[in-house]
Design a protein around this motif. Sequence first.
Motif, PDB file in Angstrom:
ATOM      1  N   THR A  85      33.496  37.056  40.903  1.00 18.85           N
ATOM      2  CA  THR A  85      34.403  36.013  40.479  1.00 18.85           C
ATOM      3  C   THR A  85      35.474  36.697  39.642  1.00 18.85           C
ATOM      4  N   LYS A  86      36.716  36.442  39.960  1.00 20.72           N
ATOM      5  CA  LYS A  86      37.816  37.060  39.218  1.00 20.72           C
ATOM      6  C   LYS A  86      37.914  36.450  37.820  1.00 20.72           C
ATOM      7  N   LEU A  87      38.271  37.278  36.872  1.00 24.15           N
ATOM      8  CA  LEU A  87      38.493  36.797  35.508  1.00 24.15           C
ATOM      9  C   LEU A  87      39.682  35.842  35.499  1.00 24.15           C
ATOM     10  N   THR A  88      39.610  34.828  34.671  1.00 22.42           N
ATOM     11  CA  THR A  88      40.721  33.892  34.536  1.00 22.42           C
ATOM     12  C   THR A  88      41.740  34.473  33.552  1.00 22.42           C
ATOM     13  N   VAL A  89      42.930  33.910  33.537  1.00 19.09           N
ATOM     14  CA  VAL A  89      43.951  34.320  32.577  1.00 19.09           C
ATOM     15  C   VAL A  89      43.410  34.143  31.158  1.00 19.09           C
ATOM     16  N   GLU A  90      42.667  33.052  30.936  1.00 16.46           N
ATOM     17  CA  GLU A  90      42.093  32.779  29.617  1.00 16.46           C
ATOM     18  C   GLU A  90      41.103  33.873  29.211  1.00 16.46           C
ATOM     19  N   GLN A  91      40.260  34.295  30.156  1.00 17.15           N
ATOM     20  CA  GLN A  91      39.287  35.356  29.872  1.00 17.15           C
ATOM     21  C   GLN A  91      40.004  36.681  29.586  1.00 17.15           C
ATOM     22  N   LEU A 133      48.618  39.471  38.365  1.00 15.65           N
ATOM     23  CA  LEU A 133      47.360  38.975  37.813  1.00 15.65           C
ATOM     24  C   LEU A 133      46.188  39.763  38.397  1.00 15.65           C
ATOM     25  N   GLN A 138      43.318  41.589  36.486  1.00 16.78           N
ATOM     26  CA  GLN A 138      41.919  41.190  36.679  1.00 16.78           C
ATOM     27  C   GLN A 138      41.063  42.407  37.007  1.00 16.78           C
ATOM     28  N   GLN A 176      38.132  43.646  34.550  1.00 12.27           N
ATOM     29  CA  GLN A 176      36.795  43.573  35.153  1.00 12.27           C
ATOM     30  C   GLN A 176      36.061  44.889  34.878  1.00 12.27           C
TER      31      GLN A 176
END
Length: 114
Positions: free
Chosen positions: A4-10, A81, A85, A89
């Motif tokens: 699962t790709k990291l979100t912008v928030e993460q 992005l 990511q 990651q």
Amino acid sequence: KAMTKLTVEQITKLQKEYGVTGTQDGINSGQCWRMEGSVGRFASEMLEAGVCMLPEERKSDYYGNTVPSRNDLKAGTKGTLLNCQNFWQRVEESDFEAIDALEATFGVQSENKE
């Protein structure tokens, strides 16, 4: 297995943890492209590495040139992005090279470091 790709928030949370939010803020506002050359070069290196990403809207530099948005670019390339990511990651997975790059190249360290 697909990750699962990291979100912008993460990513923002990780950037904060490693103290690179100032550079990301400068990129987001476009300010870093209007300051002395070394600031823009540093920001550019951070984009290249995937530490930072371009914002979703275009900016212009000191000379009035357009700085693309992250959505203008091919996925996974500098400033996108996906590039960001992929980098974070690796940091999350304690990839030595990614963490070493942060510390050696950019002089940043995690606040959570013992």
